[in-house]
Scaffold this motif. Structure first.
Motif, short mmCIF file in Angstrom:
data_model
loop_
_atom_site.label_atom_id
_atom_site.label_comp_id
_atom_site.label_asym_id
_atom_site.label_seq_id
_atom_site.Cartn_x
_atom_site.Cartn_y
_atom_site.Cartn_z
N ALA A 5 16.65 0.91 -5.08
CA ALA A 5 16.05 2.16 -4.62
C ALA A 5 16.46 2.49 -3.20
O ALA A 5 16.63 1.60 -2.36
CB ALA A 5 14.53 2.07 -4.72
N CYS A 6 16.62 3.77 -2.92
CA CYS A 6 16.85 4.23 -1.55
C CYS A 6 15.63 3.82 -0.73
O CYS A 6 14.50 4.08 -1.12
CB CYS A 6 17.00 5.74 -1.54
N SER A 7 15.87 3.14 0.42
CA SER A 7 14.73 2.59 1.14
C SER A 7 13.97 3.66 1.92
O SER A 7 12.82 3.49 2.27
CB SER A 7 15.17 1.46 2.05
N THR A 8 14.63 4.78 2.19
CA THR A 8 13.94 5.84 2.94
C THR A 8 12.83 6.48 2.10
O THR A 8 11.75 6.76 2.58
CB THR A 8 14.94 6.93 3.37
N CYS A 9 13.13 6.70 0.82
CA CYS A 9 12.16 7.41 -0.01
C CYS A 9 11.59 6.51 -1.11
O CYS A 9 10.87 6.97 -1.98
CB CYS A 9 12.79 8.64 -0.63
N GLN A 10 11.92 5.21 -1.07
CA GLN A 10 11.45 4.26 -2.08
C GLN A 10 11.81 4.68 -3.50
O GLN A 10 11.08 4.36 -4.44
CB GLN A 10 9.94 4.06 -1.99
N SER B 254 13.42 17.13 -0.02
CA SER B 254 14.43 16.21 -0.51
C SER B 254 14.70 15.13 0.54
O SER B 254 14.76 15.42 1.73
CB SER B 254 15.67 17.02 -0.80
N CYS B 255 14.87 13.88 0.11
CA CYS B 255 15.05 12.74 1.03
C CYS B 255 16.29 12.95 1.91
O CYS B 255 17.35 13.31 1.41
CB CYS B 255 15.20 11.46 0.23
N SER B 256 16.14 12.73 3.21
CA SER B 256 17.24 13.00 4.14
C SER B 256 18.37 11.99 3.95
O SER B 256 19.51 12.25 4.29
CB SER B 256 16.73 12.91 5.57
N ASP B 257 18.06 10.85 3.39
CA ASP B 257 19.06 9.80 3.25
C ASP B 257 19.86 9.97 1.96
O ASP B 257 21.09 10.07 1.97
CB ASP B 257 18.32 8.45 3.27
N CYS B 258 19.17 10.04 0.83
CA CYS B 258 19.88 10.07 -0.46
C CYS B 258 19.94 11.47 -1.04
O CYS B 258 20.52 11.65 -2.11
CB CYS B 258 19.20 9.13 -1.45
N ALA B 259 19.33 12.45 -0.40
CA ALA B 259 19.33 13.83 -0.88
C ALA B 259 18.85 13.94 -2.32
O ALA B 259 19.37 14.72 -3.11
CB ALA B 259 20.72 14.45 -0.74
ZN ZN Z 1 16.37 8.43 -0.31
#
Ligand code: ZN
Ligand code: ADP
Ligand code: ADP
Ligand code: ZN
Length: 945
Positions: free
Chosen positions: A293-298, A405-410
């Motif tokens: 999982a993307c750690s920014t948005c879990q 939308s998550c800034s890391d994984c969009a």
């Molecule tokens: Zn993310």
């Protein structure tokens, strides 16, 4: 345990008495397609689901674990004498079965699991910095590469000498260098290589210890020629072992070429950028797994931030009228003053709708202007963030927070390393964002190498098969990553159907509940073919359905009737369609023969000037369309599944009208403007969602007649003597209700693998009240007995109390006279729930200037019920209301005053207005599917009259 120990060709049901079934016998032929039909409430579900499916499931549990079996005794055995020859049963219902908020179309159909394996096995990692393929070098692959160099080239095989030591501090280095050289010599390495020089190690002192980083240990000296391969591989292996997985191949200059230094590594890293990547493995591709999982948005794909749609909820307001919601609060009037100053300076008009400002002006308001010392909306919220220690600021912030939308994984949900892995030039999130039709094309045309094919063939086969099943059930327009929680009941059912087709189970009994819901007549034949296919591979298919084409395609028809509730529960007919058509007393037969029909109105209501105008609707697949909805009449919104009907009506029309009234907090569907809201006193969405989520809600609590019934009981002499007031007769508050089940009458037990099981409360035996309270009687019945009355029975029981009968009569009018007053909301079907809601509005008589929105109100309705429903609609319109209906049922469409047809197809290929007009006009249009089917339908009607 054997389930199939009968040799007969059918499932035999004897003495079924579930709900309203009147001790009926029926045979279901094995390996055939049987349709169960009849008016709403006649007992179709009671027979197909609550008797036959329930017994199949119970027998199945018997064959399972001890844990499951311990509940068996307490699991309600359906009230039936015997069911012989039942096979394992699978129910495919309209209920959205998934409770996992992260569940998607791809996870539900198992396509996701196969994709993860596929990416883990044949995915290629590309460096996100330079774009090169990331590989792990094996001794063999290195040897292959080196042997392509010019023959006779001389080269060294080396590994870095001091990798570990270089990392440690200077002071420690001198001593450890000596120790390390000693150990190298002991292992037989006696030569170092440094910038073109070879250093022979006689003693550890032979090396002066300068420039550690550029020092290598020489493993071997070789020349390029054919028979050197094995020795080269051995040397590389030695170098890998001693050099921490690093090896260098340094060529010496020749007459034609200069010297070269090539580096290889056992690590999975980009050789140029030295970025290490993760080896593809299934868990790397799972957003449900913390590893992938993307750690920014879990892994949720979005994070919480401020939501502009909440800050500027109504873009029709001007700045001075309070377009920026937080600045209408007195405590921030200073911000409004600053805004005024800025607008004056920047010449931004404060008295025009925010929407009519230029994009540049809007941008200044939102993002601020440093030169003019204007903070903007964003700056204001940044400032608020610094004041978060105050409670009221936190409360305020929470009001304007929404998902972005998550800034890391969009929104891709996976960590970077997973997103760097591609197949056919697409990473997994990119594949998941494809529509099913595009994904099918992608995988059908994907070309792989021979080795890849050998590894991935089975996986690809499974993926392709499932995608094609989804195409077959008409869901080509859904994207693979579409959240299951946003699917309609019909879509969700068809996904389960496709999933089951994928599992190719044989010898099972499939029980389906109105699979045609949400399908345009155009796609019905495809659905029918799938059910026939399910049958032909060796299953028994039992379908509860009202739709004519489905009834006509059945091998056998079971007609339940004659009426609903008490007046139903009998098998009117079982046999082939041919014989059904000859039946005298079957309502279904009368409609199929055309003796009875839903009448086409001769005159249609005139279309006046008042209308709702939707301008520039662009949510989901809508193509920036303008739509006019006339008021004071009945308008049908038609189009194939996925064409955009729900988006236009729920997300755009309803949400925006509500937002204009400040009654909608979430995001409303994108559109430029919705005009005409001023003509409406209220907007009411009458959908199929349950009227309550607890067994404590029921039809009479919903239409607010239960309050009166409680008063009636509280006013009896006995109640007064015991000091009971109206609240004691409520199951929502402690007092008179049974506390063991808190007034539910049932207790829910969670099963590991099956749906939860409801058990009758042992304390109150399902009566929901304390026994002392049940002693209070009104006209010889206690409160529990009154709640057991049907609506129609209650109308005569309370005949002297018009406050009760007036409201109950409305329930009867919408065809629900058979419901029991206390039947819990959780047991009502979607169609019944919708009609209870309709009744509650009819009972209020506040329909003047109200816009009613219905979503497939014919769900669960037989031809005969549709007639009744249309009468209720007429009453609403006569009282001054307007009605908008999303509908596929041609009998309803033909009676509408106005049609808005969307299409032409579902998903990206849809979202246009195809046609608008009177039914008589729509049938003339060649390019409208609705027009085509309506024309055929009307011709049939005329012939049969
Ligand atoms: Zn993310
Ligand atoms: P259909 O499927 O033909 O619309 P149902 O089988 O759902 O009809 O209902 C037949 C009758 O049984 C109706 O009177 C309905 O109100 C009643 N009924 C259905 N489910 C329950 C239940 N869980 N408890 C009590 N009565 C029920
Ligand atoms: P209809 O009601 O005509 O069946 P919908 O309005 O449900 O059509 O769908 C129109 C398009 O919008 C389809 O491509 C559908 O997949 C897409 N869509 C609908 N709801 C959502 C959602 N919640 N998220 C993403 N896409 C959606
Ligand atoms: Zn109880």
């Amino acid at each position: 345990m054997t389930m199939n120990n009968n040799t007969s060709e059918c499932i035999i049901v004897r003495g079924a008495k579930v709900h309203n079934l009147k001790n009926v016998n029926v045979n279901i032929n094995l390996h055939k397609l049987t349709v169960v039909t009849g008016v709403s409430g006649s007992g179709k579900t009671s027979l197909a689901f609550d008797t036959i499916y329930a017994e199949g499931q119970r027998r199945y549990v018997e064959s399972l674990s001890a844990y499951a079996r311990q509940f068996l005794e307490r699991m309600d055995k359906p009230d039936v004498d015997e069911v012989i020859g039942i096979c394992p049963a699978i129910a495919i219902s309209q209920k959205n079965s998934s409770r996992n908020p992260r569940s998607t179309v791809a996870t539900q159909t198992e396509i996701f699991d196969y994709l993860r394996l596929l990416y883990a096995r044949i995915g290629k990692t590309y460096c996100h910095s330079c774009g090169q393929i990331v590989k792990r070098d094996t001794p063999e692959s290195i040897a292959d590469e080196i042997l392509t160099l010019t023959p006779a080239t001389r080269f060294y095989v080396v590994f870095p000498a001091f990798t570990e030591i270089v990392k440690s501090s200077r002071s420690k280095q001198t001593n450890s260098v000596k120790a390390h050289l000693m150990s190298l010599m002991q292992r037989g390495f006696t030569r170092l290589y440094q910038e073109g020089q070879i250093i022979e190690l006689q003693t550890p002192e032979s090396f002066t210890g300068e420039n550690l980083e550029n020092t290598y240990v020489l493993v071997d000296r070789l020349v390029i020629k054919a028979d050197v391969r094995q020795r080269l591989i051995d040397s590389i292996e030695i170098a890998y072992q001693s050099g921490g997985g690093q090896v260098g191949i340094f060529t010496l200059a020749t007459a034609e070429a200069t010297s070269k230094e090539l580096y290889f590594s056992e690590n999975f890293e980009c050789k140029t950028c030295k970025i290490t990547y993760l080896l593809p493995e299934p868990r790397l591709f799972s957003f449900n797994n913390p590893y992938g999982a993307c750690s920014t948005c879990q892994g949720f794909g979005n994070t919480i931030g401020i939501d502009l749609d909440l800050i500027i909820p109504n873009r029709q307001l001007s700045l001075s009228a309070g377009a920026v919601d937080p600045w209408t609060k007195p405590q921030f009037d200073w911000a409004l003053l600053e805004l005024k100053d800025f607008c004056k300076e920047a010449q931004i008009p404060m008295n025009v709708a925010f929407d009519d400002l230029t994009p540049a002006q809007q941008n200044l308001i939102i993002n601020g202007d440093k030169k003019a010392k204007w903070m903007g909306v964003k700056g204001f919220f940044d400032w608020l963030e610094t004041k978060k220690y105050k409670l009221h600021i936190r409360v305020l912030l929470s009001k304007y927070r929404g998902y972005t939308s998550c800034s890391d994984c969009a929104g891709a949900r996976l960590r970077q390393e997973a997103r760097d892995v591609k197949i056919g030039n697409k990473n997994l999130p990119e594949v998941l964002s494809l529509s099913i039709i595009k994904a099918a094309k992608f995988f059908d045309t994907l070309s792989l190498t021979e080795t890849e094919t050998a590894i991935a063939d089975r996986l690809l086969l499974e993926i392709r098969r499932r995608l094609h099943f989804l195409l077959d059930v008409g869901l080509d327009y859904l994207t693979l990553n579409r959240l299951a929680s946003t699917l309609s009941g019909g879509e969700s059912q068809r996904i389960q159907l496709a999933t089951n087709l994928g599992s190719s189970l044989v010898g099972a009994l499939y029980v389906l509940d109105e699979p045609s819901i949400g399908l345009h007549p155009r796609d019905n034949q495809r659905l029918i073919n799938i059910l026939k296919n399910l049958r032909d591979i060796g299953n028994t298919v039992l379908v509860v359905e009202h739709e004519t084409a489905m009834i006509k395609s059945a091998d056998y028809v079971i007609d339940v009737g004659l009426g609903a509730g008490e007046f139903g529960g009998e098998i009117i007919f079982e046999g082939t369609l041919e014989k059904l058509l000859k039946q005298e007393n079957s309502l279904t037969a009368k409609y199929l023969r055309g003796e009875l029909e839903v009448k086409t109105p001769k005159l249609r209501r005139s279309i006046g000037d008042k209308k709702i105008e939707i301008l520039g609707a662009s949510e989901h697949n809508l193509k920036n369309i303008n739509v006019e909805i006339p008021l004071g009449v009945m308008t049908c919104i038609t189009g194939v599944s996925g064409s955009g009907k729900s988006t236009l009506i729920h997300n755009v029309l309803y949400a925006n009208l509500k937002k204009q009234r400040g009654e909608w907090q979430e995001k409303a569907g994108n559109c430029r403007q919705v005009l005409g809201g001023k003509y409406l006193s209220d907007i009411i969405l009458v959908d199929q969602s349950p009227i309550g989520r607890t067994p404590r809600s029921n039809p009479v609590t919903y239409i607010k007649v239960y309050d009166v019934i409680r008063e009636v009981f509280a006013s009896t002499k006995e109640a007064k003597a015991h000091g009971y007031d109206a609240s004691h007769f409520s199951f929502n508050v402690p007092g008179g209700r049974c506390e063991t089940c808190e007034g539910d009458g049932t207790i829910t037990v969670e099963m590991q693998f099956l749906a939860d099981v409801e058990l009758v409360c042992e304390e109150c035996k399902g009566t929901r009240f304390k026994s002392s309270l049940l002693e209070i009687k009104y006209r010889n019945r206690n409160i529990h007995e009154v709640l057991q009355l049907t609506v129609r029975e209650a109308i005569s029981f309370f005949s002297n109390i018009p406050r009760i009968t007036n409201k109950l009569k409305v329930l009867d009018d919408v065809g629900l006279g058979y419901l029991r007053l206390g039947q819990s909301a959780t047991t009502l079907s979607g169609g019944e729930a919708q009609r209870v809601k309709l009744a509650s509005f009819l009972a209020k008589r506040t329909s003047e200037k109200t816009l009613f929105i219905f979503d497939e109100p014919t769900t669960g309705l037989h031809f005969d019920d549709i007639n009744k429903l249309l009468i209720s609609f007429r009453r609403l319109i006569d009282a001054g209301a307007s009605i908008v209906i999303i509908e596929h049922n041609l009998d309803v469409i033909k009676t509408s005053d106005w049609i808005i047809d969307l299409g032409p197809e579902g998903g990206e290929q849809g979202g246009f207005v195809i046609a608008t007009g009177r039914p008589e006009e729509i049938i003339e249009l060649e390019h409208s599917y609705t027009g085509k089917f309506l024309r055929e339908h009307l011709q049939n009607c005329l012939q049969e009259v």
